[in-house]
Design a protein around this motif. Structure first.
Motif, PDB file in Angstrom:
ATOM      1  N   GLN A 194      54.011  61.706  31.616  1.00 42.10           N
ATOM      2  CA  GLN A 194      54.963  61.085  30.699  1.00 42.10           C
ATOM      3  C   GLN A 194      55.290  59.653  31.100  1.00 42.10           C
ATOM      4  N   ALA A 195      55.316  59.373  32.408  1.00 39.47           N
ATOM      5  CA  ALA A 195      55.725  58.044  32.870  1.00 39.47           C
ATOM      6  C   ALA A 195      54.625  57.010  32.706  1.00 39.47           C
ATOM      7  N   GLU A 196      53.403  57.446  32.602  1.00 40.53           N
ATOM      8  CA  GLU A 196      52.292  56.504  32.518  1.00 40.53           C
ATOM      9  C   GLU A 196      52.165  55.938  31.110  1.00 40.53           C
ATOM     10  N   ARG A 197      51.824  54.677  31.025  1.00 41.59           N
ATOM     11  CA  ARG A 197      51.560  54.010  29.757  1.00 41.59           C
ATOM     12  C   ARG A 197      50.067  53.711  29.683  1.00 41.59           C
ATOM     13  N   THR A 198      49.398  54.452  28.889  1.00 43.84           N
ATOM     14  CA  THR A 198      47.950  54.310  28.780  1.00 43.84           C
ATOM     15  C   THR A 198      47.565  54.186  27.312  1.00 43.84           C
ATOM     16  N   ARG A 199      46.382  53.695  27.100  1.00 45.03           N
ATOM     17  CA  ARG A 199      45.831  53.642  25.752  1.00 45.03           C
ATOM     18  C   ARG A 199      45.236  55.004  25.407  1.00 45.03           C
TER      19      ARG A 199
END
Length: 486
Positions: free
Chosen positions: A83-88
């Motif tokens: 949830q914390a990761e910002r990925t494409r």
């Protein structure tokens, strides 16, 4: 009546990890708490066979829904999503599509509501693409150029806050005497003169909803119960005591709601404690999840893939035109094509336009490509309302482009015929030259052979005559010698 000897009941109790008698009691009995939790009276009432079936179905739906959510969560964890990761990400939304059967119930209503929302986004997205293209090319336009029709009115009628269909359905589910008949009555009384809803000529619990794809007749029988989807507190407590940790995890959220209903945050008894779990309708959950889905879609760059089923027999070599046309209409492609054709669907870059239609008229010299394209359109007498000159492209109506392409094809055919004519003449002349050369060569060879034959014959005759002359001389010599000897 459920018997303890029933194999289905015994297998269900074994798989759920609960006592068989307790499971049967949770179906056939219902515990009611009168007054605040812990201080009121508590008693048990028997349920009818229909209510027992409803309780069984509610448990089955709760099992399926929570197992599906747990499965999705496990898949996300296995894929390494945090949830914390910002990925494409690339998300795929698979929608079954618009449903229209002979008898349509609550399930079809929810599915068609979701498709209505997605279709609204599809229409707005395609229309916004058209508008952005026009603004980027600095072309003057109005809404009348597209005759664009949205399904916003239908969506507002379904999900309105007070008089929407979902709000009225939730209201009837909360009311003690609310049922499917009163829900239909509220539709008739509260939603009046709406072009998307017909209830006047419907019988009993039927109503007609005009979707973007077609008019669908719904039977409201079971709407209230399916919207409540109640799981009895005694059943939740039973599942919380299951010997299977997996089953306990499935009903953990239900147990938290039940505990939250029995007491407020301060630990005091709640006056709103009921014999059922805090009510959150299926449509409320569905609406919330659909809103979250639309937020995700609006924040992304969507691409649409429409799958068309060619026939109902799943045959590889058969097409059913009516079925295909109905799918195209229900999927909104017909409306998308209509919106595109209502504007200027043909867009050609200035350079390509000048090169492509230079066969119709000679492009003016000494000007840029945009000016040349504009002057060519004027020289071709294209009506001004049927084309626009943008910054980088020429926008045209479909019918004008078809006429220009038809005239271009006609001239290309004429020039092709001229080229073919010249080429055939050239090939024919070359053939004649080759035939003449071969004929002259053959004549020379024939003359050579004849001359050689004549010379050989003349030479043979000359040798023969010389031989005869020599033989004659020899005879004369011998005759003279014989005469001299005598």
């Amino acid at each position: 009546i459920i018997q303890e000897m029933d194999s289905s009941a015994s297998w269900s109790a074994r798989l759920l990890g609960v006592d068989l008698k307790a499971l049967i009691a949770s179906f056939t009995n219902r515990n009611i708490q009168a007054g605040p939790q812990g201080t009121g009276d508590f008693y048990t009432v028997n349920q009818s066979s229909g209510q027992a079936e409803e309780a069984r179905n509610a448990l089955a739906r709760a099992l399926y829904g929570n197992m599906f959510d747990i499965l999705v969560a496990r898949i996300n964890v296995s894929l390494g999503q945090k949830q914390a990761e910002r990925t494409r990400t690339i998300s795929i939304l698979d929608i079954f599509g618009f449903e229209h059967f002979k008898t349509n119930h609550f399930e079809q209503f929810c599915i068609n509501y979701a498709n209505e929302k997605l279709q609204g986004h599809f229409n707005e997205y395609n229309f916004s693409l058209e508008i952005k293209e026009y603004q980027r090319e600095e072309i003057q336009w109005t809404y009348d150029d597209f005759y664009f029709q949205t399904n916003t009115k239908c969506i507002e009628m379904v999900e309105g806050k007070r008089t929407g269909m979902l709000a009225l359905l939730d209201e009837q589910c909360i009311m003690p005497n609310g049922n499917d008949e009163t829900f239909c009555t509220k539709l008739k009384n509260d939603i009046v003169d709406n072009p998307h809803l017909y209830t006047a000529k419907m019988r009993g619990t039927q109503f007609t909803l005009k979707h973007y794809a077609a008019e669908v007749v719904y039977d409201a029988t079971g709407f209230c119960f399916k919207n409540k989807d109640p799981v009895q507190p005694s059943m939740v407590e039973l599942m919380a005591t299951s010997r299977s940790e997996y089953v306990r995890n499935i009903f953990a959220a239900y147990l938290q709601k039940l505990e939250g209903a029995s007491s407020n945050p301060s630990g005091k008894a709640s006056k709103k404690a009921q014999s059922t779990i805090i009510f959150e309708s299926v449509t409320a959950q569905f609406k919330r999840q659909l809103a979250d889905l639309m937020t995700r879609i609006n924040a992304a760059q969507p691409h649409f893939v429409r799958c068309i089923n060619p026939n109902s027999q799943k045959s590889a070599t058969k097409l059913e035109p009516e079925m295909i046309l109905d799918q195209l209409r229900c999927s909104g492609l017909m409306e998308a094509v209509r919106v595109s054709r209502a504007g200027f669907p043909v867009r050609i870059v200035h350079k390509d336009f000048v090169n492509r239609f230079a066969i119709l008229i000679v492009p003016p010299a000494g000007v840029d490509e945009k000016t040349a394209a504009s002057m060519m359109c004027q020289s071709l007498r294209v009506p001004p309302e049927h084309y626009r000159i943008g910054v980088t492209k020429v926008f045209m109506r479909r019918e004008i482009n078809d006429k220009l392409e038809e005239e271009r094809s006609r001239l290309l055919v004429q020039q092709a015929l001229t080229i073919q004519k010249v080429l055939r003449g050239h090939m024919a002349r070359n053939l004649v030259r080759r035939i003449r050369a071969q004929r002259n060569k053959a004549a020379a060879a024939l003359q050579k052979a004849i001359r050689r034959s004549l010379v050989r014959r003349w030479y043979a005759d000359m040798l023969h005559k010389r031989q005869l002359a020599l033989e004659q001389q020899e005879r004369e010599r011998k005759a003279k010698e014989a005469a001299a000897a005598a």
